[in-house]
Structures are given as structure tokens and as C-alpha cells.
Write a protein that holds these residues in place. Structure first.
Motif, PDB file in Angstrom:
ATOM      1  N   PRO A 146      16.674  72.839 -88.251  1.00  0.00           N
ATOM      2  CA  PRO A 146      17.142  71.884 -89.265  1.00  0.00           C
ATOM      3  C   PRO A 146      16.071  71.551 -90.312  1.00  0.00           C
ATOM      4  N   ALA A 147      14.820  71.449 -89.887  1.00  0.00           N
ATOM      5  CA  ALA A 147      13.745  71.170 -90.846  1.00  0.00           C
ATOM      6  C   ALA A 147      13.534  72.350 -91.787  1.00  0.00           C
ATOM      7  N   MET A 148      13.585  73.574 -91.248  1.00  0.00           N
ATOM      8  CA  MET A 148      13.478  74.768 -92.094  1.00  0.00           C
ATOM      9  C   MET A 148      14.610  74.799 -93.117  1.00  0.00           C
ATOM     10  N   LEU A 149      15.822  74.525 -92.645  1.00  0.00           N
ATOM     11  CA  LEU A 149      16.990  74.565 -93.520  1.00  0.00           C
ATOM     12  C   LEU A 149      16.874  73.523 -94.631  1.00  0.00           C
ATOM     13  N   ALA A 150      16.402  72.341 -94.286  1.00  0.00           N
ATOM     14  CA  ALA A 150      16.240  71.286 -95.294  1.00  0.00           C
ATOM     15  C   ALA A 150      15.233  71.708 -96.362  1.00  0.00           C
ATOM     16  N   ALA A 151      14.139  72.340 -95.938  1.00  0.00           N
ATOM     17  CA  ALA A 151      13.136  72.814 -96.901  1.00  0.00           C
ATOM     18  C   ALA A 151      13.713  73.915 -97.780  1.00  0.00           C
ATOM     19  N   ALA A 152      14.507  74.819 -97.177  1.00  0.00           N
ATOM     20  CA  ALA A 152      15.121  75.904 -97.946  1.00  0.00           C
ATOM     21  C   ALA A 152      16.102  75.358 -98.976  1.00  0.00           C
ATOM     22  N   GLN A 153      16.893  74.341 -98.586  1.00  0.00           N
ATOM     23  CA  GLN A 153      17.857  73.761 -99.525  1.00  0.00           C
ATOM     24  C   GLN A 153      17.130  73.031-100.662  1.00  0.00           C
ATOM     25  N   ALA A 154      16.049  72.345-100.325  1.00  0.00           N
ATOM     26  CA  ALA A 154      15.255  71.678-101.366  1.00  0.00           C
ATOM     27  C   ALA A 154      14.692  72.708-102.342  1.00  0.00           C
ATOM     28  N   HIS A 185       4.955  76.338-102.555  1.00  0.00           N
ATOM     29  CA  HIS A 185       5.541  74.997-102.429  1.00  0.00           C
ATOM     30  C   HIS A 185       6.543  74.950-101.279  1.00  0.00           C
ATOM     31  N   VAL A 186       7.466  75.910-101.232  1.00  0.00           N
ATOM     32  CA  VAL A 186       8.485  75.874-100.180  1.00  0.00           C
ATOM     33  C   VAL A 186       7.873  76.152 -98.809  1.00  0.00           C
ATOM     34  N   ALA A 187       6.883  77.059 -98.727  1.00  0.00           N
ATOM     35  CA  ALA A 187       6.255  77.340 -97.435  1.00  0.00           C
ATOM     36  C   ALA A 187       5.499  76.125 -96.916  1.00  0.00           C
ATOM     37  N   ALA A 188       4.824  75.409 -97.817  1.00  0.00           N
ATOM     38  CA  ALA A 188       4.138  74.179 -97.412  1.00  0.00           C
ATOM     39  C   ALA A 188       5.147  73.118 -96.973  1.00  0.00           C
ATOM     40  N   ASP A 189       6.270  73.057 -97.663  1.00  0.00           N
ATOM     41  CA  ASP A 189       7.322  72.105 -97.295  1.00  0.00           C
ATOM     42  C   ASP A 189       7.826  72.387 -95.885  1.00  0.00           C
ATOM     43  N   VAL A 190       8.041  73.670 -95.561  1.00  0.00           N
ATOM     44  CA  VAL A 190       8.481  74.041 -94.207  1.00  0.00           C
ATOM     45  C   VAL A 190       7.469  73.579 -93.168  1.00  0.00           C
ATOM     46  N   ILE A 191       6.188  73.821 -93.440  1.00  0.00           N
ATOM     47  CA  ILE A 191       5.156  73.460 -92.463  1.00  0.00           C
ATOM     48  C   ILE A 191       5.111  71.959 -92.229  1.00  0.00           C
ATOM     49  N   PHE A 192       5.127  71.169 -93.303  1.00  0.00           N
ATOM     50  CA  PHE A 192       5.036  69.723 -93.123  1.00  0.00           C
ATOM     51  C   PHE A 192       6.282  69.158 -92.456  1.00  0.00           C
ATOM     52  N   ARG A 193       7.452  69.707 -92.761  1.00  0.00           N
ATOM     53  CA  ARG A 193       8.679  69.220 -92.125  1.00  0.00           C
ATOM     54  C   ARG A 193       8.731  69.569 -90.641  1.00  0.00           C
ATOM     55  N   THR A 194       8.298  70.777 -90.285  1.00  0.00           N
ATOM     56  CA  THR A 194       8.371  71.190 -88.886  1.00  0.00           C
ATOM     57  C   THR A 194       7.206  70.655 -88.066  1.00  0.00           C
TER      58      THR A 194
END
Length: 449
Positions: A116-124, A145-154
Motif C-alpha cells: 500500500p505504501a508503494m502504491l501510494a507513492a506511485a500514485q503520487a 523523487h518517487v524512489a525516495a518517496d517509496v523509501i520514506f513511506r515504507t
């Protein structure tokens, strides 16, 4: 059309000339013959290095006798200011203890929990790109930007626009351009008390990143004690005891591990995603096939990722042509003999995914982009014997499974909504910084689909 690769040098050069080329770009400093050789020797006045491409030797070093070939301390010269004693740099019992604590966080069941965190980052990521339709965009910045978003969310359950997360991301962008994959200190053995070849700015940036990470880990420790910490990767790692000692990671160790998770999980994913987008823009017929397959994500869940088979092959092919970590270095702990050649203790053993993945005696049409190769006999054989984007053996990348979910998911989410076109006057030139990036960025034109 063959995707770009750096022009390799021909003939012999002096050590000082090689060091100069090495500082400019690790990839183009290497001789052309490495795409054909099973083994090559490089001599300096201080030590010998041997690059190995023969699959049997790679298996020996990485799978059969990995403890006899520990990570080279020379590579650590360049990464130590940021990564400290992280699992990426340690050897022996320290490394084994760290892996016993960290590995459970990346098991299959936990990856499902991170979806779910990966998906949220992908949608953002998709939402951000909507504002760039019909524009030319530099995509290394975008995928970072998106890869960093995935890391911080997960890892910490916070998006990239979290104040501290945003600061880490900003600092790291500066660090990755300042610091090459291997520091020039790798060439020259120096006593520990002599300062290494780091600029003042590089050292300061590394300190700033680590201090920000320390703030995040301290805050998480407080939430764990209070009993209301989110069930994410950081909590899992910080609360998992070593099954042999019963001890958890100490604060400094956790800072080291978060630093490598950010490096490995953000920097490498950003590189792989940017090159994949360039390759599908260069080959629009594959882009259309991926867009059609991406309809499996109409109602995305963890199971839907398994149906992105073509996308996985495309991503796998991008990792073959542009492996984020182009070279790995091990060190001999005892005398060896490779291909009839005596190799002294302390020699450097270089394993180069960059050259192995394009080896002319192993791969059919090695410089061509062809995701269908993975369904051929040659492709399947090479995947077993000559494909190591995540390394292999006991030291295989902890996050390899994570990356093979994240990459196809983000790629498919983007291609459902957008079409990407190359810009003829902006052909990317691969160079090695911390990972394989483009000298002047990867520029693509964004169209709505």
C-alpha cells in the motif's frame, strides 16, 4: 536502435592517466577488451586487481566461497562517511549479525505489507506528472523523487514532503553527484590517520544526512517505547533481536542501516527507473505493450503485480543494460589461482555487472534492448550464469525482491497514463557516480495517453 553506452578506451595507459580517466568516469576508463575477456589484470605499484567475467569464477567468489573473498576495504574508502558500518560495508561476524536482524523485514510477507505504501507513492508520482504533459522533463530528478518517496513511506510511514524526509532527499541529491562509486583512495594505500580524498562539502553533506536520519530513528524509538509506532520497516528492524544474542541494533547501527537503505533503495531504484523509461521511449512498440498490460492495475493489489510479466522482463532488461551498481570489489584473503594465474593475498577481485551483462561471448546481441530475450534459451541460461544486478550468493541485495515489485509497479502506473518520447538532441551518456546515471540527465517528452 542500440541504446547508448560509453566509449571505452583502447590500448594501454599509464597509472596516472588511468587515475585521471577513472576520476572523470569509471565506465569509459575501462578498455574495450573487457567485453570479451574472461579475466583481465590491472597493475598498480601497490596492489593487483583482477576483473573476472567467467561465470564459474563469479560463482566461486560470490556463492561457493564468499567468506574467502570479503568486501574490499578500498571501496569503503569512498562510502564510509555516509554509510559508517552499514551492512553494505561490513564483513565477517559483524555482517552476519546485521543480516540476521535485517533480513526478516524484507521477507515475502513483509513485502506484501509494504505494497500500500508503494502504491501510494506511485500514485503520487502519476499525479505530479499530470502537470508536465507536453513538456520536456529531466527524468533522473523525477525518478529520484518517487524512489525516495517509496523509501520514506515504507521505512518510516511518511511521504517525501515530510519536513525531515524532504531535507534528507535534498542533501542526498547533492551527495550523489559529489561522490563517485569508488574514491581515488582505492588506488593508494594510506594509513588510517591520513585524511581521505573527500571535499569539505562531501564530508559536511554526509554528516548532515546522518544527523537527519538520527532524528528520525530517535523519534521512532520513542514511539516504540510508547507502544504506538507504525508497523513499517523501521519498526520491524528496530524491534527484531538477533536470534543468536537476543540484542537489537544500537542507535548508531540503525543510523548506518537507514543510510544504506536510502542509498540502495532510492539511488539504485531511481537509476533503474530512469533508464527503463528512456529505453521504452526509444522502443515505442514495447511501450504500447506495457500500456496494454498495465490495465491489470485497474484495481491494484499485491496480486496484480504478478500479472505484469512483460513489464518485469522490460525492467529486467533495463537492469541488464544499465545495472545501477556497475562494479563490485572483493579482496582475496589467501593466495588463489584463477585461470592458471597466481593471485596474491590482498588482491582486488572486480566483478563488473556492466561488462558481464554485455559480454560478447555469453549474450546474443548483447548491446541491443530486447526484453523477449528472457524467454529464449540463451536468455534463461544467461540469467542463471551471467546476470547479477543485485549481486548473488549470501550477499545478494536485501532489497532485490522489493525492487522487482517497486520498479514494474511504478513503470506500469506511469505507462497507463502517459507516453514518453526521446528528444534527439539530448541522447543520454552513461557515467558512474554512486550509480549509473546520465552525464547530463535523461530528458524525455511527456504526452498524455
Amino acid at each position: 536502435m542500440k541504446p547508448p553506452k560509453p566509449k571505452s578506451r583502447e590500448g594501454r595507459v599509464t597509472l596516472w592517466r588511468y587515475a585521471k580517466l577513472f576520476k572523470q568516469d569509471l565506465l569509459s576508463a575501462q578498455p574495450e577488451r573487457l567485453y570479451r575477456a574472461w579475466m583481465a589484470e590491472f597493475r598498480t605499484p601497490f596492489f593487483r586487481s583482477f576483473l573476472i567475467n567467467q561465470p564459474e569464477l563469479i560463482d566461486l567468489v560470490l556463492k561457493e566461497r564468499p567468506e574467502d573473498f570479503p568486501k574490499s576495504k578500498r571501496v569503503g574508502e569512498g562510502l564510509r562517511p555516509l554509510l559508517g558500518n552499514s551492512v553494505f560495508l561490513t564483513n565477517g561476524e559483524t555482517w552476519k549479525r546485521q543480516r540476521r536482524v535485517i533480513d526478516p523485514a524484507f521477507e515475502g510477507g513483509r513485502l506484501k505489507d509494504t505494497f500500500p505504501a508503494m502504491l501510494a507513492a506511485a500514485q503520487a508520482c502519476v499525479d505530479r506528472l499530470q502537470t508536465h504533459i507536453n513538456s520536456d522533463l529531466e527524468f533522473e530528478e523525477f525518478t529520484s523523487h518517487v524512489a525516495a518517496d517509496v523509501i520514506f513511506r515504507t521505512l518510516f510511514s511518511v511521504p517525501i514532503d515530510n519536513k525531515v524526509a524532504a531535507q534528507v532527499f535534498k542533501k542526498f541529491k547533492a551527495y550523489q553527484r559529489e561522490q563517485p562509486l569508488m574514491n581515488l583512495a582505492a588506488f593508494f594505500p594510506l594509513p588510517h590517520w591520513i585524511p581521505r580524498f573527500f571535499s569539505r562539502e562531501t564530508r559536511k553533506t554526509a554528516r548532515d544526512i546522518r544527523e537527519l536520519i538520527r532524528m528520525m530513528t530517535e523519534e521512532r524509538a520513542k514511539l516504540i517505547i510508547a507502544g504506538n509506532a507504525p508497523d513499517d520497516l523501521a519498526t520491524k528492524i528496530m524491534t527484531t533481536p538477533d536470534p543468536e544474542t537476543g540484542l537489537c541494533l544500537e542507535e548508531d547501527e540503525m543510523v548506518d542501516q537507514v543510510a544504506i537503505f536510502f542509498l540502495a533503495g532510492h539511488e539504485t531504484s531511481a537509476s533503474a527507473l530512469a533508464w527503463t523509461l528512456y529505453l521504452v521511449a526509444l522502443n515505442p512498440e514495447w511501450q504500447d505493450r506495457l500500456a496494454e498490460e498495465a490495465q491489470h492495475l485497474d484495481a491494484p493489489d499485491f496480486a496484480s503485480v504478478s500479472r505484469l510479466q512483460i513489464c518485469r522482463d522490460v525492467f529486467r532488461e533495463a537492469l541488464r543494460l544499465y545495472p545501477p551498481v556497475p562494479m563490485m570489489v572483493r579482496e582475496t584473503s589467501c593466495p588463489e589461482q584463477f585461470r592458471g594465474r597466481n593471485i596474491a593475498r590482498g588482491s582486488q577481485i572486480i566483478l563488473s555487472p556492466w561488462h558481464l551483462h554485455r559480454h560478447e561471448r555469453l549474450w546474443e546481441r548483447p548491446d541491443e534492448f530486447d526484453p523477449s530475450r528472457w524467454q529464449t534459451e540463451n536468455g534463461r541460461s544467461c540469467q542463471r550464469d551471467a546476470y547479477i544486478p543485485f549481486s548473488t550468493g549470501p550477499r545478494v541485495c536485501i532489497g532485490s525482491g522489493f525492487a522487482m515489485i517497486e520498479g514494474p509497479l511504478i513503470l506500469s502506473m506511469l505507462l497507463r497514463q502517459f507516453r514518453f518520447e526521446t528528444i534527439p538532441v539530448k541522447t543520454p551518456v552513461p557515467v558512474a557516480h554512486l550509480t549509473v546515471r546520465s552525464k547530463d540527465g535523461i530528458w524525455l517528452r511527456v504526452r498524455g495517453r
